[in-house]
Design an enzyme around this catalytic site. Sequence first.
Site, mmCIF file in Angstrom:
data_model
loop_
_atom_site.group_PDB
_atom_site.id
_atom_site.type_symbol
_atom_site.label_atom_id
_atom_site.label_comp_id
_atom_site.label_asym_id
_atom_site.label_seq_id
_atom_site.Cartn_x
_atom_site.Cartn_y
_atom_site.Cartn_z
ATOM 1 N N ASP A 1 3.600 -6.403 -6.369
ATOM 2 C CA ASP A 1 4.313 -5.429 -7.183
ATOM 3 C C ASP A 1 5.403 -6.091 -8.016
ATOM 4 O O ASP A 1 6.011 -7.070 -7.577
ATOM 5 C CB ASP A 1 4.932 -4.365 -6.269
ATOM 6 C CG ASP A 1 5.422 -3.151 -7.031
ATOM 7 O OD1 ASP A 1 4.923 -2.911 -8.150
ATOM 8 O OD2 ASP A 1 6.301 -2.440 -6.510
ATOM 9 N N HIS B 1 1.412 -8.999 -15.961
ATOM 10 C CA HIS B 1 0.175 -9.129 -15.182
ATOM 11 C C HIS B 1 -0.433 -10.523 -15.357
ATOM 12 O O HIS B 1 -0.978 -11.094 -14.407
ATOM 13 C CB HIS B 1 -0.809 -8.049 -15.603
ATOM 14 C CG HIS B 1 -0.335 -6.652 -15.300
ATOM 15 N ND1 HIS B 1 0.000 -6.255 -14.024
ATOM 16 C CD2 HIS B 1 -0.134 -5.577 -16.101
ATOM 17 C CE1 HIS B 1 0.385 -4.985 -14.048
ATOM 18 N NE2 HIS B 1 0.315 -4.555 -15.297
ATOM 19 N N LEU C 1 -11.035 -20.514 2.651
ATOM 20 C CA LEU C 1 -10.171 -19.348 2.552
ATOM 21 C C LEU C 1 -11.002 -18.167 2.067
ATOM 22 O O LEU C 1 -11.739 -18.286 1.088
ATOM 23 C CB LEU C 1 -9.020 -19.585 1.565
ATOM 24 C CG LEU C 1 -8.138 -18.363 1.257
ATOM 25 C CD1 LEU C 1 -7.265 -18.009 2.460
ATOM 26 C CD2 LEU C 1 -7.273 -18.599 0.015
ATOM 27 N N ARG D 1 7.246 0.669 0.796
ATOM 28 C CA ARG D 1 6.058 1.439 1.164
ATOM 29 C C ARG D 1 4.836 0.553 0.951
ATOM 30 O O ARG D 1 4.907 -0.452 0.242
ATOM 31 C CB ARG D 1 5.947 2.719 0.344
ATOM 32 C CG ARG D 1 5.945 2.500 -1.160
ATOM 33 C CD ARG D 1 5.854 3.822 -1.922
ATOM 34 N NE ARG D 1 5.889 3.597 -3.361
ATOM 35 C CZ ARG D 1 6.999 3.577 -4.093
ATOM 36 N NH1 ARG D 1 8.179 3.773 -3.499
ATOM 37 N NH2 ARG D 1 6.943 3.365 -5.401
#
Length: 252
Positions: free
Chosen positions: A23, A40, A134, A190
């Site tokens: 975020d 982004h 991974l 959150r």
Amino acid sequence: MASPTSSPIEQGKLPGHVAIVMDGNGRWAQKRWLPRVAGHKQGVESLRGIVKACIERGVPVLSVFAFSSENWNRPAEEVSGLMDLLVMALSREVPSLEKSGVRLHFPGDRSGLSPRVVQGLEAAERGTAHNSKLILNVCFNYGGRWDVVQAARRLAEQGVEITEESLSQATALSHVGDPDLLIRTGGELRISNFLLWQSAYTELVFTECLWPDFDAAELDRAFGEFARRDRRFGRTAEQQADAQPAAGKRHA
């Protein structure tokens, strides 16, 4: 016994499965008077660094929240930019990830994505299917509630009894264990519909750091916080000392 100043790596207390809500991209861009899509793009650079850091530290599973089912509500220009960025990132990043031993999965609802995007996701999964260093789950058009609903619907269609175990095996991330650590950047407290079913016993770490600024040092700080947690999974401290569960496994 490890000294108080030893790192999580030295203590052997690294999480086996790390999940991240990435975020803060838009706010990072706005602080610099840039369009949100620029944030982004910088976020992709941060993800590249975190993937490398997880490989170097021996973390076997990394799951990131790239695009939620609620993100369709964002401005059309930003959504379009995110889709274009995904296609560009797939063509640019997948060859390097393949060489680094990364296996890609894209958990999420593909029914609303364009054929071009779906083809890119499927090609990336096929091209890295042989890797094992991974596992990188890039959750795209994903929502935790969607995941539970689609899993329950699948079991009902197959006539399978819905239990905790069967539902877990029908989720979009059934190929990996539950996350040990969930990190959210950007200061919000959150998890925003990310891995709801899988995070019942996950340790949560929140940081003010915006995702484009999140680097290996920030990751290690989160790992340090994780190493200090006392994870009992419903047991007493005495019971837990005698029965340490393996990292990345599901816990009842």
